[in-house]
Design a protein around this motif. Structure first.
Motif, PDB file in Angstrom:
ATOM      1  N   UNK A  95       0.821  -1.118  -0.084  1.00 35.77           N
ATOM      2  CA  UNK A  95      -0.082  -0.073  -0.050  1.00 35.77           C
ATOM      3  C   UNK A  95       0.950   1.167  -0.063  1.00 35.77           C
ATOM      4  N   UNK A  96       2.213   1.268   0.790  1.00 30.87           N
ATOM      5  CA  UNK A  96       2.832   2.361   0.650  1.00 30.87           C
ATOM      6  C   UNK A  96       3.300   2.731  -0.548  1.00 30.87           C
ATOM      7  N   UNK A  97       3.923   1.528  -1.293  1.00 29.00           N
ATOM      8  CA  UNK A  97       4.572   1.380  -2.735  1.00 29.00           C
ATOM      9  C   UNK A  97       3.512   2.215  -3.507  1.00 29.00           C
ATOM     10  N   UNK A  98       2.230   1.781  -3.503  1.00 20.80           N
ATOM     11  CA  UNK A  98       1.045   1.979  -4.414  1.00 20.80           C
ATOM     12  C   UNK A  98       1.058   3.587  -4.278  1.00 20.80           C
ATOM     13  N   UNK A  99       0.769   4.052  -2.768  1.00 20.15           N
ATOM     14  CA  UNK A  99       0.573   5.487  -2.623  1.00 20.15           C
ATOM     15  C   UNK A  99       1.640   6.343  -3.255  1.00 20.15           C
ATOM     16  N   UNK A 100       2.817   5.978  -3.006  1.00 20.31           N
ATOM     17  CA  UNK A 100       4.256   6.770  -3.411  1.00 20.31           C
ATOM     18  C   UNK A 100       4.151   6.866  -4.914  1.00 20.31           C
ATOM     19  N   UNK A 101       3.873   5.791  -5.562  1.00 14.96           N
ATOM     20  CA  UNK A 101       3.843   5.508  -7.052  1.00 14.96           C
ATOM     21  C   UNK A 101       2.678   6.667  -7.898  1.00 14.96           C
ATOM     22  N   UNK A 102       1.582   6.574  -6.937  1.00 19.10           N
ATOM     23  CA  UNK A 102       0.495   7.455  -7.306  1.00 19.10           C
ATOM     24  C   UNK A 102       0.686   9.039  -7.302  1.00 19.10           C
ATOM     25  N   UNK A 103       1.211   9.400  -5.944  1.00 24.51           N
ATOM     26  CA  UNK A 103       1.671  10.611  -5.849  1.00 24.51           C
ATOM     27  C   UNK A 103       2.694  10.964  -6.780  1.00 24.51           C
ATOM     28  N   UNK A 104       3.691  10.148  -7.113  1.00 22.78           N
ATOM     29  CA  UNK A 104       4.939  10.431  -8.319  1.00 22.78           C
ATOM     30  C   UNK A 104       4.250  10.614  -9.537  1.00 22.78           C
ATOM     31  N   UNK A 105       3.228   9.674  -9.838  1.00 25.49           N
ATOM     32  CA  UNK A 105       2.471   9.950 -10.989  1.00 25.49           C
ATOM     33  C   UNK A 105       1.753  11.206 -11.201  1.00 25.49           C
ATOM     34  N   UNK A 106       1.379  11.814 -10.275  1.00 28.66           N
ATOM     35  CA  UNK A 106       0.523  12.890 -10.179  1.00 28.66           C
ATOM     36  C   UNK A 106       1.217  14.341 -10.298  1.00 28.66           C
ATOM     37  N   UNK A 107       2.578  14.084  -9.563  1.00 28.38           N
ATOM     38  CA  UNK A 107       3.432  15.514  -9.581  1.00 28.38           C
ATOM     39  C   UNK A 107       4.549  15.443 -10.325  1.00 28.38           C
ATOM     40  N   UNK A 108       4.930  14.368 -10.854  1.00 27.98           N
ATOM     41  CA  UNK A 108       6.223  14.160 -11.533  1.00 27.98           C
ATOM     42  C   UNK A 108       6.032  14.860 -13.129  1.00 27.98           C
ATOM     43  N   UNK A 109       7.160  15.525 -13.456  1.00 28.26           N
ATOM     44  CA  UNK A 109       7.010  16.125 -14.988  1.00 28.26           C
ATOM     45  C   UNK A 109       8.057  15.181 -15.985  1.00 28.26           C
TER      46      UNK A 109
END
Length: 205
Positions: free
Chosen positions: A10-24
């Motif tokens: 769940x933590x990996x999923x959460x970090x990846x989701x945030x990364x996909x939302x904010x990374x350029x």
């Protein structure tokens, strides 16, 4: 209480989701996409959920990830608690479910109680806020906060709803087979303790 592999996934999923939302950066996006895939592979390895189902169940959101909210109505009658028999697994739980957009938590508790048991209730007090991972539920994909509202009966009559097979009141010594993904016996014991004693503060994890 949840297994460490669930917490990690769940933590990996959460970090990846945030990364996909904010990374350029495209390279970072590819890395976060792979991390999201890894989190799904972990869940598929240790649960019975098919890999092809996990994107829609476990990795179906965008933006910063937050816990889901589960709202339950706690209704007592003659020192017994209201339970409904879930159509999904044939076992028993408190009336309730996911919090709906545009509806306050207390309104949600009253709505679910009526839809699942036929009883009209009035929420009078928040008695517990529980983190699902702190209680003996089976492993699940979501991080869930559970809100329990003490409600008083104001009308209606016991019946079934679209998602329930039966409804009734049960004492602590006569609990039916519980839908432990939704509620556990130890949680019901906490609700009896905190629901009947108005002097107690809200239980929280």
């Amino acid at each position: 209480m949840e297994p460490k592999w669930v917490t990690w996934a769940k933590e990996i999923q959460s970090l990846s989701q945030a990364g996909l939302a904010y990374s350029k950066d495209q390279f970072d996006i590819e890395r976060f996409e792979r991390l999201r895939e890894l989190s799904q592979e972990i869940m598929a390895q240790y649960t019975e959920v098919p890999m092809e189902k996990l994107p829609e169940l476990f990795a179906n959101e965008t933006g910063y990830q937050t816990p889901k909210v589960d709202v339950r109505a706690v209704v007592f009658r003659d020192n017994k608690i209201l339970l409904v028999r879930e159509m999904m697994d044939g076992r028993w739980s408190l009336p309730g479910g996911w919090a709906d957009i545009g509806v306050s938590p207390s309104e949600n508790a009253a709505k679910e109680a009526f839809e699942e048991s036929g009883l009209e209730v009035k929420p009078v007090r928040l008695i517990a806020v529980m983190d699902k991972k702190c209680h003996p539920h089976p492993p699940g994909a979501y991080h869930i906060y559970k809100l329990f509202f003490l409600c008083e009966e104001i009308g209606g009559k016991l019946t079934t709803g679209f998602e329930t097979l039966d409804a009734g009141f049960f004492g602590l010594d006569e609990l039916p087979e519980l839908s432990v993904g939704r509620i556990t016996e130890s949680q019901i014991r906490i609700l009896f303790e905190y629901g009947w004693d108005a002097e107690k503060q809200v239980y929280f994890d």
